[in-house]
Motif scaffolding. Structure first.
Motif, short mmCIF file in Angstrom:
data_model
loop_
_atom_site.label_atom_id
_atom_site.label_comp_id
_atom_site.label_asym_id
_atom_site.label_seq_id
_atom_site.Cartn_x
_atom_site.Cartn_y
_atom_site.Cartn_z
N ARG A 1 5.62 -4.10 -0.55
CA ARG A 1 6.56 -5.01 0.10
C ARG A 1 7.82 -5.18 -0.74
N ARG B 1 7.87 -11.67 2.01
CA ARG B 1 8.17 -10.25 1.80
C ARG B 1 7.83 -9.41 3.03
N ALA C 1 10.21 -6.96 -2.82
CA ALA C 1 10.11 -8.18 -3.62
C ALA C 1 11.46 -8.65 -4.15
#
Length: 186
Positions: A162, A46, A164
């Motif tokens: 992040r 990620r 995902a």
């Protein structure tokens, strides 16, 4: 003789439209089944989500970083987009259902004019904030491979900020529930 000349001309005029229609159709895997619009990113791979911040359509300051610790459903839309209009109620229902579990829906309105986005927000009684980003200028900073090609476009951001997952089609409340469930347990 005239009729024979018209057919190649008609074919030449229609060819670009057929290519465009094929581009909008869902991709197909070998064997003919549709490819999923969902792409999950393994935790180790990620990349950080962009630092989106600015004024919401209703005038409040909003930032993606302000939702750190929550799973964020970052939905890119425009008022003129038919599929965006269809998914707006689904996103609102998901926000109401999943907020207590740690999910936050955040919209990004790409309309050129803020008043178009505000009218859309009011008409659909959106239960989540939306940043105004005319022409997706802020989204250009997305990591390579995450740039939207069509609307609606949704990024699922994990609790650490992040990316995902991406979803390249209109979402339903059920889709959102299914995609966020594993992210909430990480």
């Amino acid at each position: 003789m005239r009729r024979r000349r018209r057919l190649p001309l008609l074919a030449a005029l229609l060819a670009p439209l057929l290519v465009l229609a094929a581009a909008c159709a869902p991709a197909r895997e070998a064997g003919g089944s549709p490819v999923s619009p969902l792409t999950r990113v393994p935790a180790a791979d990620r990349k950080a989500a962009p630092d989106l911040a600015g004024g919401s359509l209703d005038g409040r300051a909003v930032s993606l970083a302000g939702y750190r610790g929550k799973v964020v459903v970052l939905n890119v839309w425009a008022s003129w987009c038919g599929p965006c209009r269809a998914e707006a109620p689904e996103l609102s229902r998901a926000q109401k259902e999943l907020a207590a579990k740690g999910v936050q829906v955040l919209g990004v309105d790409t309309d050129a004019r803020r008043d178009s986005g505000r009218a859309f927000q009011e008409q659909h009684a959106l239960s989540y904030p939306s940043l105004h980003d005319p022409g997706s200028r802020k989204l250009v900073r997305l990591p390579k491979g995450y740039r939207p090609q069509a609307l609606p476009y949704t990024l699922f951001i994990d609790r650490q900020g992040r990316i995902a997952a991406t979803y390249l089609s209109p979402l339903t409340q059920s889709d959102i529930r299914t995609i966020t469930r594993p992210l909430l347990t990480e």
